[in-house]
Write a protein that holds these residues in place. Structure first.
Motif, short mmCIF file in Angstrom:
data_model
loop_
_atom_site.label_atom_id
_atom_site.label_comp_id
_atom_site.label_asym_id
_atom_site.label_seq_id
_atom_site.Cartn_x
_atom_site.Cartn_y
_atom_site.Cartn_z
N VAL A 184 -35.05 -58.18 42.44
CA VAL A 184 -35.10 -58.44 43.89
C VAL A 184 -36.46 -59.05 44.25
CG1 VAL A 184 -34.98 -57.40 46.19
CG2 VAL A 184 -33.50 -56.54 44.32
N LEU A 185 -37.52 -58.46 43.69
CA LEU A 185 -38.87 -58.88 44.06
C LEU A 185 -39.18 -60.32 43.64
CD1 LEU A 185 -41.72 -57.96 45.15
CD2 LEU A 185 -42.31 -57.54 42.74
N TYR A 186 -38.86 -60.66 42.40
CA TYR A 186 -39.31 -61.96 41.87
C TYR A 186 -38.71 -63.14 42.64
CZ TYR A 186 -41.77 -64.50 38.09
OH TYR A 186 -42.65 -65.28 37.35
N PRO A 187 -37.38 -63.14 42.87
CA PRO A 187 -36.83 -64.26 43.65
C PRO A 187 -37.42 -64.33 45.06
CG PRO A 187 -35.08 -63.10 42.51
CD PRO A 187 -36.32 -62.28 42.34
N ARG A 188 -37.64 -63.16 45.67
CA ARG A 188 -38.18 -63.17 47.03
C ARG A 188 -39.59 -63.75 47.06
NH1 ARG A 188 -41.34 -59.79 49.61
NH2 ARG A 188 -41.01 -57.89 48.41
N VAL A 189 -40.44 -63.30 46.14
CA VAL A 189 -41.83 -63.77 46.13
C VAL A 189 -41.90 -65.24 45.72
CG1 VAL A 189 -44.09 -63.49 45.05
CG2 VAL A 189 -42.76 -61.47 45.72
N LEU A 190 -41.11 -65.64 44.73
CA LEU A 190 -41.13 -67.05 44.34
C LEU A 190 -40.65 -67.93 45.49
CD1 LEU A 190 -41.59 -69.23 42.20
CD2 LEU A 190 -39.23 -68.83 41.41
N GLY A 191 -39.64 -67.44 46.22
CA GLY A 191 -39.16 -68.19 47.38
C GLY A 191 -40.24 -68.32 48.44
N ASP A 192 -40.90 -67.22 48.74
CA ASP A 192 -41.99 -67.26 49.73
C ASP A 192 -43.10 -68.19 49.25
OD1 ASP A 192 -40.67 -65.54 51.37
OD2 ASP A 192 -41.87 -63.77 50.86
N PHE A 193 -43.41 -68.11 47.97
CA PHE A 193 -44.47 -68.96 47.40
C PHE A 193 -44.11 -70.44 47.56
CE2 PHE A 193 -46.41 -71.21 43.82
CZ PHE A 193 -47.74 -70.84 43.96
N CYS A 194 -42.88 -70.78 47.25
CA CYS A 194 -42.47 -72.19 47.31
C CYS A 194 -42.35 -72.67 48.76
CB CYS A 194 -41.16 -72.39 46.56
SG CYS A 194 -41.35 -72.18 44.77
N ARG A 195 -42.17 -71.75 49.69
CA ARG A 195 -42.18 -72.11 51.11
C ARG A 195 -43.60 -72.15 51.65
NH1 ARG A 195 -37.61 -68.43 51.34
NH2 ARG A 195 -35.72 -69.60 51.80
N GLY A 196 -44.57 -71.80 50.81
CA GLY A 196 -45.97 -71.78 51.25
C GLY A 196 -46.29 -70.63 52.16
N ARG A 197 -45.48 -69.54 52.05
CA ARG A 197 -45.64 -68.41 52.97
C ARG A 197 -46.35 -67.21 52.37
NH1 ARG A 197 -39.68 -67.55 55.13
NH2 ARG A 197 -39.43 -69.48 56.28
N VAL A 198 -46.74 -67.32 51.12
CA VAL A 198 -47.20 -66.12 50.45
C VAL A 198 -48.64 -65.78 50.82
CG1 VAL A 198 -48.30 -66.10 48.19
CG2 VAL A 198 -45.93 -65.47 48.42
N ARG A 199 -48.90 -64.52 51.00
CA ARG A 199 -50.27 -64.06 51.23
C ARG A 199 -50.83 -63.55 49.91
NH1 ARG A 199 -51.93 -62.40 56.46
NH2 ARG A 199 -53.25 -60.84 55.50
N ARG A 200 -52.00 -64.03 49.54
CA ARG A 200 -52.61 -63.57 48.29
C ARG A 200 -53.53 -62.41 48.60
NH1 ARG A 200 -53.87 -69.55 45.86
NH2 ARG A 200 -51.75 -70.27 46.20
N SER A 201 -53.28 -61.28 47.92
CA SER A 201 -54.14 -60.12 48.19
C SER A 201 -55.13 -59.95 47.05
CB SER A 201 -53.29 -58.87 48.34
OG SER A 201 -52.41 -58.74 47.27
#
Ligand code: GRF
Length: 201
Positions: A184-201
């Motif tokens: 569940v996590l990997y597709p969601r994060v990769l999707g957010d990353f490719c949309r440029g939405r990811v926050r890097r902590s």
């Protein structure tokens, strides 16, 4: 970054084994609104079970067998890079890719290579994560998607999912429940990353 024809980011998934995370990423990339598509699955092991899974799903596969390169890690990575170039890859997702990378591949893909690790980093980088979490008496385990840097399991965290530890857990049982969370996590994060939405902590 996206593919001119489909508008989706072209992703390669690198595997060494069963490829269950790879399958989850392929399936996510087939959704109508997906911001990425898996256009290549590459393994360093010819016997990796995930290769057949990818082929059954219609995704091109490649094998760059590390054994053929002996101790020459750089030559192996250069061969991998040649395949990635040939497929016009934009983002690389490591999914159970059991190779330590050299600065060549890490540098070439800086900021565009993700990995999934079966622990709540920074706890338990490396192997045997579930046994180590149980031995420590942790109340929860989990998984992390992070950017790949030169350190092992050490890059900026892009997303995490926690999984409660059960009273009589074994490493195998915990691994199985964490794996479900990984899918569940990997597709969601990769999707957010490719949309440029990811926050890097
Ligand atoms: C997963 O637990 C992943 O977190 C780790 O290796 C395992 C790969 O499993 N890096 P699979 O090949 O995706 O089924």
């Amino acid at each position: 970054m996206a593919n001119a024809r489909t508008g989706r980011v072209r992703v390669a998934v690198l595997i060494s084994g069963a490829g269950s995370n790879m399958a989850a990423l392929i399936d996510a990339g087939l959704q109508a609104d997906a911001p990425f598509e898996v256009v290549l699955v590459l393994s360093n092991k010819p016997e990796a079970g995930g290769l057949a899974t990818a082929e059954a799903k219609g995704v091109p596969t490649a094998v760059v067998d590390h054994a053929a390169f002996g101790k020459d890690r750089l030559a192996h990575e250069q061969a991998v890079q040649t395949v990635l170039d040939a497929h016009r890859i934009e983002v690389v997702a490591l999914a159970g890719y059991m190779r330590l990378l050299t600065p060549f591949l890490v540098g070439r893909w800086a900021g565009r290579m993700l990995n999934i690790h079966p622990s709540l980093l920074p706890r338990y980088p490396g192997l045997d994560t579930h046994a180590r979490a149980l031995a420590a008496g942790d109340a929860e385990a989990g998984c992390t998607v992070h950017l790949v840097t030169d350190g092992v399991d050490d890059g900026p965290v892009l997303g995490q999912a926690a999984v409660p530890v059960q009273p009589d857990d074994t490493p195998a049982a915990l691994a199985q429940r964490v794996l479900v969370a990984e899918h569940v996590l990997y597709p969601r994060v990769l999707g957010d990353f490719c949309r440029g939405r990811v926050r890097r902590s």
